[in-house]
Enzyme design. Structure first.
Site, PDB file in Angstrom:
ATOM      1  N   SER A  35       0.880  -1.184   0.000  1.00 35.02           N
ATOM      2  CA  SER A  35       0.000   0.000   0.000  1.00 35.02           C
ATOM      3  C   SER A  35       0.905   1.218   0.000  1.00 35.02           C
ATOM      4  O   SER A  35       2.128   1.081  -0.096  1.00 35.02           O
ATOM      5  CB  SER A  35      -0.895   0.001   1.249  1.00 35.02           C
ATOM      6  N   ALA A  80      -2.848  -6.762   8.851  1.00 33.52           N
ATOM      7  CA  ALA A  80      -1.526  -6.807   8.199  1.00 33.52           C
ATOM      8  C   ALA A  80      -1.149  -8.235   7.857  1.00 33.52           C
ATOM      9  O   ALA A  80      -1.152  -9.120   8.713  1.00 33.52           O
ATOM     10  CB  ALA A  80      -0.479  -6.189   9.116  1.00 33.52           C
ATOM     11  N   SER A 123     -10.264 -15.908   6.419  1.00 31.42           N
ATOM     12  CA  SER A 123     -10.731 -16.004   5.041  1.00 31.42           C
ATOM     13  C   SER A 123     -11.538 -17.271   4.848  1.00 31.42           C
ATOM     14  O   SER A 123     -11.291 -18.292   5.519  1.00 31.42           O
ATOM     15  CB  SER A 123      -9.482 -16.045   4.158  1.00 31.42           C
ATOM     16  N   TYR A 148      -0.711 -19.575   1.443  1.00 32.73           N
ATOM     17  CA  TYR A 148      -1.514 -18.463   1.966  1.00 32.73           C
ATOM     18  C   TYR A 148      -2.671 -19.015   2.804  1.00 32.73           C
ATOM     19  O   TYR A 148      -2.868 -18.626   3.962  1.00 32.73           O
ATOM     20  CB  TYR A 148      -2.059 -17.583   0.821  1.00 32.73           C
ATOM     21  N   LYS A 152      -3.457 -18.854   7.053  1.00 37.13           N
ATOM     22  CA  LYS A 152      -4.673 -18.377   7.737  1.00 37.13           C
ATOM     23  C   LYS A 152      -5.224 -19.486   8.642  1.00 37.13           C
ATOM     24  O   LYS A 152      -5.667 -19.225   9.758  1.00 37.13           O
ATOM     25  CB  LYS A 152      -5.740 -17.968   6.714  1.00 37.13           C
ATOM     26  N   LEU A 199     -10.352 -11.853  -9.725  1.00 37.83           N
ATOM     27  CA  LEU A 199     -11.245 -11.635 -10.858  1.00 37.83           C
ATOM     28  C   LEU A 199     -11.521 -10.149 -11.143  1.00 37.83           C
ATOM     29  O   LEU A 199     -11.303  -9.684 -12.271  1.00 37.83           O
ATOM     30  CB  LEU A 199     -12.567 -12.377 -10.588  1.00 37.83           C
ATOM     31  N   SER A 215      -9.184 -14.309 -18.849  1.00 41.40           N
ATOM     32  CA  SER A 215      -9.422 -15.753 -18.958  1.00 41.40           C
ATOM     33  C   SER A 215     -10.429 -16.143 -17.894  1.00 41.40           C
ATOM     34  O   SER A 215     -10.224 -15.851 -16.715  1.00 41.40           O
ATOM     35  CB  SER A 215      -8.130 -16.534 -18.696  1.00 41.40           C
ATOM     36  N   VAL A 216     -11.502 -16.774 -18.303  1.00 43.22           N
ATOM     37  CA  VAL A 216     -12.473 -17.312 -17.338  1.00 43.22           C
ATOM     38  C   VAL A 216     -12.011 -18.734 -17.027  1.00 43.22           C
ATOM     39  O   VAL A 216     -12.016 -19.608 -17.898  1.00 43.22           O
ATOM     40  CB  VAL A 216     -13.900 -17.291 -17.928  1.00 43.22           C
TER      41      VAL A 216
HETATM   42  P1  NAD Z   1      -3.801  -5.493   1.490  1.00 41.03           P
HETATM   43  O1  NAD Z   1      -2.544  -6.097   0.984  1.00 41.03           O
HETATM   44  O2  NAD Z   1      -4.457  -4.453   0.654  1.00 41.03           O
HETATM   45  O3  NAD Z   1      -3.600  -4.919   2.945  1.00 41.03           O
HETATM   46  C1  NAD Z   1      -2.682  -5.443   3.869  1.00 41.03           C
HETATM   47  C2  NAD Z   1      -1.931  -4.278   4.484  1.00 41.03           C
HETATM   48  O4  NAD Z   1      -1.019  -4.794   5.443  1.00 41.03           O
HETATM   49  C3  NAD Z   1      -1.098  -3.511   3.448  1.00 41.03           C
HETATM   50  O5  NAD Z   1      -1.267  -2.129   3.649  1.00 41.03           O
HETATM   51  C4  NAD Z   1       0.342  -3.939   3.746  1.00 41.03           C
HETATM   52  O6  NAD Z   1       1.256  -2.918   3.428  1.00 41.03           O
HETATM   53  C5  NAD Z   1       0.271  -4.228   5.234  1.00 41.03           C
HETATM   54  N1  NAD Z   1       1.226  -5.234   5.714  1.00 41.03           N
HETATM   55  C6  NAD Z   1       1.497  -6.460   5.190  1.00 41.03           C
HETATM   56  N2  NAD Z   1       2.416  -7.105   5.941  1.00 41.03           N
HETATM   57  C7  NAD Z   1       2.737  -6.266   6.969  1.00 41.03           C
HETATM   58  C8  NAD Z   1       3.596  -6.367   8.074  1.00 41.03           C
HETATM   59  N3  NAD Z   1       4.324  -7.461   8.283  1.00 41.03           N
HETATM   60  N4  NAD Z   1       3.663  -5.324   8.931  1.00 41.03           N
HETATM   61  C9  NAD Z   1       2.922  -4.211   8.745  1.00 41.03           C
HETATM   62  N5  NAD Z   1       2.084  -4.058   7.699  1.00 41.03           N
HETATM   63  C10 NAD Z   1       1.984  -5.075   6.827  1.00 41.03           C
HETATM   64  O7  NAD Z   1      -4.822  -6.719   1.753  1.00 41.03           O
HETATM   65  P2  NAD Z   1      -6.370  -6.687   2.078  1.00 41.03           P
HETATM   66  O8  NAD Z   1      -7.099  -7.197   0.887  1.00 41.03           O
HETATM   67  O9  NAD Z   1      -6.745  -5.392   2.666  1.00 41.03           O
HETATM   68  O10 NAD Z   1      -6.426  -7.831   3.166  1.00 41.03           O
HETATM   69  C11 NAD Z   1      -6.364  -7.549   4.545  1.00 41.03           C
HETATM   70  C12 NAD Z   1      -6.382  -8.841   5.325  1.00 41.03           C
HETATM   71  O11 NAD Z   1      -7.554  -9.581   4.978  1.00 41.03           O
HETATM   72  C13 NAD Z   1      -5.199  -9.762   5.032  1.00 41.03           C
HETATM   73  O12 NAD Z   1      -4.813 -10.383   6.229  1.00 41.03           O
HETATM   74  C14 NAD Z   1      -5.793 -10.758   4.058  1.00 41.03           C
HETATM   75  O13 NAD Z   1      -5.119 -11.979   4.103  1.00 41.03           O
HETATM   76  C15 NAD Z   1      -7.221 -10.879   4.554  1.00 41.03           C
HETATM   77  N6  NAD Z   1      -8.164 -11.333   3.521  1.00 41.03           N
HETATM   78  C16 NAD Z   1      -8.215 -10.673   2.330  1.00 41.03           C
HETATM   79  C17 NAD Z   1      -9.083 -11.128   1.335  1.00 41.03           C
HETATM   80  C18 NAD Z   1      -9.140 -10.445  -0.009  1.00 41.03           C
HETATM   81  O14 NAD Z   1      -9.583 -11.088  -0.970  1.00 41.03           O
HETATM   82  N7  NAD Z   1      -8.729  -9.180  -0.130  1.00 41.03           N
HETATM   83  C19 NAD Z   1      -9.918 -12.231   1.570  1.00 41.03           C
HETATM   84  C20 NAD Z   1      -9.846 -12.857   2.809  1.00 41.03           C
HETATM   85  C21 NAD Z   1      -8.963 -12.398   3.782  1.00 41.03           C
HETATM   86  N1  UFG Z   2     -11.306 -16.067 -12.039  1.00 34.32           N
HETATM   87  C1  UFG Z   2     -11.289 -16.079 -13.408  1.00 34.32           C
HETATM   88  N2  UFG Z   2     -10.329 -15.353 -14.045  1.00 34.32           N
HETATM   89  C2  UFG Z   2      -9.394 -14.611 -13.379  1.00 34.32           C
HETATM   90  C3  UFG Z   2      -9.427 -14.601 -11.974  1.00 34.32           C
HETATM   91  C4  UFG Z   2     -10.391 -15.350 -11.329  1.00 34.32           C
HETATM   92  O1  UFG Z   2     -12.104 -16.741 -14.050  1.00 34.32           O
HETATM   93  O2  UFG Z   2      -8.539 -13.978 -14.027  1.00 34.32           O
HETATM   94  C5  UFG Z   2     -12.358 -16.838 -11.336  1.00 34.32           C
HETATM   95  C6  UFG Z   2     -11.806 -17.902 -10.402  1.00 34.32           C
HETATM   96  O3  UFG Z   2     -11.566 -19.095 -11.123  1.00 34.32           O
HETATM   97  C7  UFG Z   2     -12.922 -18.017  -9.368  1.00 34.32           C
HETATM   98  C8  UFG Z   2     -13.488 -16.585  -9.307  1.00 34.32           C
HETATM   99  O4  UFG Z   2     -13.079 -15.952 -10.514  1.00 34.32           O
HETATM  100  O5  UFG Z   2     -13.940 -18.856  -9.849  1.00 34.32           O
HETATM  101  C9  UFG Z   2     -12.947 -15.775  -8.128  1.00 34.32           C
HETATM  102  O6  UFG Z   2     -11.513 -15.833  -8.159  1.00 34.32           O
HETATM  103  P1  UFG Z   2     -10.611 -14.823  -7.296  1.00 34.32           P
HETATM  104  O7  UFG Z   2      -9.187 -15.103  -7.642  1.00 34.32           O
HETATM  105  O8  UFG Z   2     -11.078 -13.422  -7.463  1.00 34.32           O
HETATM  106  O9  UFG Z   2     -10.946 -15.226  -5.809  1.00 34.32           O
HETATM  107  P2  UFG Z   2     -10.860 -16.643  -5.085  1.00 34.32           P
HETATM  108  O10 UFG Z   2     -12.262 -17.058  -4.762  1.00 34.32           O
HETATM  109  O11 UFG Z   2     -10.030 -17.586  -5.811  1.00 34.32           O
HETATM  110  O12 UFG Z   2     -10.072 -16.254  -3.754  1.00 34.32           O
HETATM  111  C10 UFG Z   2     -10.345 -15.056  -3.032  1.00 34.32           C
HETATM  112  C11 UFG Z   2      -9.041 -14.517  -2.455  1.00 34.32           C
HETATM  113  C12 UFG Z   2      -8.505 -15.468  -1.424  1.00 34.32           C
HETATM  114  C13 UFG Z   2      -9.560 -15.709  -0.394  1.00 34.32           C
HETATM  115  C14 UFG Z   2     -10.810 -16.236  -1.044  1.00 34.32           C
HETATM  116  C15 UFG Z   2     -11.912 -16.429  -0.038  1.00 34.32           C
HETATM  117  O13 UFG Z   2      -8.076 -14.378  -3.474  1.00 34.32           O
HETATM  118  O14 UFG Z   2      -7.420 -14.873  -0.804  1.00 34.32           O
HETATM  119  O15 UFG Z   2     -11.260 -15.309  -2.023  1.00 34.32           O
HETATM  120  O16 UFG Z   2     -12.057 -15.293   0.708  1.00 34.32           O
HETATM  121  F1  UFG Z   2      -9.097 -16.622   0.477  1.00 34.32           F
END
Ligand code: NAD
Ligand code: UFG
Length: 334
Positions: A35, A80, A123, A148, A152, A199, A215-216
């Protein structure tokens, strides 16, 4: 005072906005690995409030102690961490170090400083390959398919054990489904570095002509149109889920687990069609092979959060896609 680790990131920044709107005092810790400090300025612009922030790593005990010494922290919301599934396969050490050791370091310093309330970003990935759909919090977890997801799962297990050994330490595990969308102001949203894996960020880059074709992944799943089904949730709804979890902690249990999802699943093709309808922009896509590790369907039963936290998602898929497109088209203005 609420300490928000990762508060400059995608979900963290929207949550900080909601916390400030609800008059919580917030301090952010972020090392900006995924970020930028400019996000803090934008949060201040949106909320018209000043934020205290520390640039530092959750793995650094010194900065954690400095924060706990300088501020009356009551609760920590721990975002984080690293979140790319594909990167985690190449750099597993970094993922376990940031997501598992980072969480352990934070918890240790919290306990030493008598800060006993933690909300942890988990997650839906912890459910692995779902054995039943929709997913409830009591569904089997584990058998994750990448470092990853495993990070979690391990962090959840670790926090569960810590909460049962230390009854003063309150843990809330929030399992997010698929966050999409941006703040309606268009000032903050998701900015993945490099080529996106997820996606919607990939789709918007194709729609803007920055990538050629989406790509789907997989059109032969046992779903209504053969493409994968996910529970997309607006990031603002997710942010409000954190405020609800903070406000409605259950005193009778020191470990609480909630799905944060909408309870509705959409296929990849339905999402693409909705995007085209809302924006009027055609998306160049092609059907391709399944992506390794993907599952056919993943959507939540969100009733526990509704019943216990009084929270439910209110924004539609159309709202998510409209706000994402607004963010894509306005972010360069700020
Ligand atoms: P993000 O990468 O946008 O935000 C994470 C933030 O944490 C960033 O600002 C990064 O700079 C900071 N960070 C990373 N490692 C750090 C460290 N060691 N010390 C201090 N700062 C650190 O991600 P997000 O999408 O906002 O996700 C936030 C949380 O939610 C994460 O733990 C992620 O695994 C979890 N999560 C995200 C999704 C998703 O699809 N976005 C889904 C499920 C869970
Ligand atoms: N997909 C495509 N094309 C792409 C990207 C994704 O067809 O280029 C499809 C995937 O196959 C899936 C759907 O879109 O069917 C969603 O895919 P994402 O990659 O957007 O998300 P995921 O469900 O795979 O995973 C996300 C986060 C994970 C998190 C999970 C559940 O990436 O970190 O949701 O919260 F763990």
């Amino acid at each position: 005072m609420i300490l928000v680790t990762g508060g400059a990131g995608y979900i963290g920044s929207h949550t900080v906005v909601e916390l400030l709107n609800e008059n919580y005092d917030v301090v952010i810790l972020d090392n900006f690995v995924n970020s930028s400090p400019s996000v803090i300025d934008k949060i201040e612009l949106i909320t018209n409030k000043k934020i205290k922030f520390y640039e530092g790593n959750v793995l650094d005990r010194k900065v954690l102690n400095e924060i706990f010494n300088d501020n009356e922290v009551s609760d920590v919301i721990h975002f984080a961490g690293l979140k790319s599934v594909s990167e985690s396969l190449i750099k597993p050490y970094d993922y376990y170090n940031n997501n598992v050791t980072g969480t352990l370091t934070l918890v240790n310093e919290m306990v030493l400083n008598n800060v006993n309330n933690l909300i942890f970003s988990s997650s839906a990935t912890v459910y692995g390959k779902p054995q039943e759909i929709p997913l409830t919090e009591s569904c089997h977890i584990g058998e994750t398919t990448n470092p990853y997801g495993t990070s979690k799962f391990v962090a959840e297990k670790m926090l569960t054990d810590i909460s049962s050994a230390n009854l003063k330490f309150n843990v809330t595990l929030l399992r997010y489904f698929n966050p999409v969308g941006a703040h309606p102001s268009g000032m903050i949203g998701e900015s993945p570095k490099g080529i996106p894996n997820n996606l919607v960020p990939y789709l918007t880059k194709v729609a803007r002509g920055q990538l050629e074709c989406l790509s789907v992944f997989g059109s032969d799943y046992p779903t209504k149109d053969g493409t994968g089904i996910r529970d997309f949730i607006h990031v603002m709804d997710l942010a409000m889920g954190h405020v609800a979890a903070l406000r409605n902690r259950k005193p009778e249990r020191n470990l609480n687990i909630y799905n944060l999802g909408t309870g509705k699943g959409y296929t990849v093709l339905e999402l693409i069609n909705a995007f085209e309808r809302i924006t009027g922009v055609k998306v160049n896509y092609r059907l391709s092979d399944r992506r390794d590790g993907d599952i056919a369907e993943c959507w939540s039963d969100p009733s526990l959060a509704r019943n216990e936290l009084g929270w439910e998602a209110s924004r539609s898929l159309d709202d998510m896609l409209r706000d994402v497109w607004n963010w894509e088209n306005t972010k360069s203005n700020y």
